[in-house]
Enzyme design. Sequence first.
Site, PDB file in Angstrom:
ATOM      1  N   SER A  76       8.824  -4.125 -11.184  1.00  8.45           N
ATOM      2  CA  SER A  76       8.659  -4.763 -10.042  1.00  8.45           C
ATOM      3  C   SER A  76       9.765  -4.278  -8.857  1.00  8.45           C
ATOM      4  O   SER A  76      10.907  -4.219  -8.961  1.00  8.45           O
ATOM      5  CB  SER A  76       8.873  -6.241 -10.078  1.00  8.45           C
ATOM      6  OG  SER A  76       8.746  -6.904  -8.464  1.00  8.45           O
ATOM      7  N   ASN A  77       9.199  -3.863  -7.646  1.00  6.97           N
ATOM      8  CA  ASN A  77       9.978  -3.302  -6.524  1.00  6.97           C
ATOM      9  C   ASN A  77      10.705  -4.532  -5.973  1.00  6.97           C
ATOM     10  O   ASN A  77      11.760  -4.485  -5.462  1.00  6.97           O
ATOM     11  CB  ASN A  77       9.319  -2.529  -5.500  1.00  6.97           C
ATOM     12  CG  ASN A  77       8.730  -1.222  -6.341  1.00  6.97           C
ATOM     13  OD1 ASN A  77       9.289  -0.297  -6.873  1.00  6.97           O
ATOM     14  ND2 ASN A  77       7.377  -1.042  -6.269  1.00  6.97           N
TER      15      ASN A  77
END
Length: 338
Positions: A76-77
């Site tokens: 996840s960014n």
Amino acid sequence: MHLDRFPRLSLAHLPTRLEPMDRLSNALGGPRIWIKRDDCTGLATGGNKTRKLEFLMADARDQGADTVITCGAVQSNHVRQTAAAAALLGFGCVVLLEHRIGAPNQSYLTSGNVLLDRLFGAQVEHMPEGANVDECMSDAYDRLKHDGKKPYLIPGGGSNRIGALGYVDCALEIGQQLLQMELAIDCLVHATGSSGTQAGLLAGIAASSSPLAVLGIGVRAPQEIQEQKVFDLACATAEYIGAKNPLKRESVVADCNYIGEGYGIPTDGTLEAVELVARLEGILLDPVYTGKGMAGLIDKVRNGTFRHAKNILFLHTGGAASLFGYQPILEGRWREDP
Ligand SMILES: *Cc1c(COP(=O)(O)O)cnc(C)c1O
């Protein structure tokens, strides 16, 4: 229309640039393609979550929190950018990572964003596959409370009406830039996931009576579910900012035909888009979001969807840090080259 009454911290490098991608446009032979560089928002290699976090972290501070909790896929960014924001602001950070893809390799599990989460000092926890994310979040909340902390929950992707304000602001910023550049855009294309980006853009467009059309390229959910999710949050956000113009359901378009096998699994088109934009523009896309978004854009240029369009704007939402989590898959592409 302005957002001054909403608490906000300055985290992002704004405005981000809006510039042409002429080598890509020429190679495709369709409309002129422009790019809005929200991959350069700052905060730990940038991305769209920085704009959302300006409002979310301000709210956390105002609520007296000392620790933020959030969740996302392993690569996840949003989690990485939240971990960086927490480090910058002196908050504790607990992140719950969800195992969404079937058979992840070692890079996926340890490199890219995960490596950065740990570098920023976040407490990284892994949720078992199929776990109820909301339950895990509220368990973490209770546990931290019990330990005497003051936790603040940030939903996956930072997508609630507070986070979406970041993209209301972006819509206004784009409106200003187009005015200054005397540029008319036929369609703004971007990758849509947890929906806050598209919802914020649509609320901002409605609030400023802008004619800009937005096309989301879905990366996870089927079209009907994705569009409804975007519409619900866009309406909530429009109400929150007091937008006078009502949002029309028809203005919410998410094309979910580029997902392929599923979230986080790049298609051939995704990898082609990542490679093409790297080799023609020197710009890094990512294999989960912007690679799929750009694959959709490229396919629509090739199949004539945009034949009457002059200018298309691609919103680059970031994500390049996850390239390192996909090393074997990218290299696999070049091994197949003759
Ligand atoms: C989160 C993310 C998106 C999707 O934005 P949402 O607001 O979740 O729909 C797109 N691109 C990248 C790189 C992201 O990290």
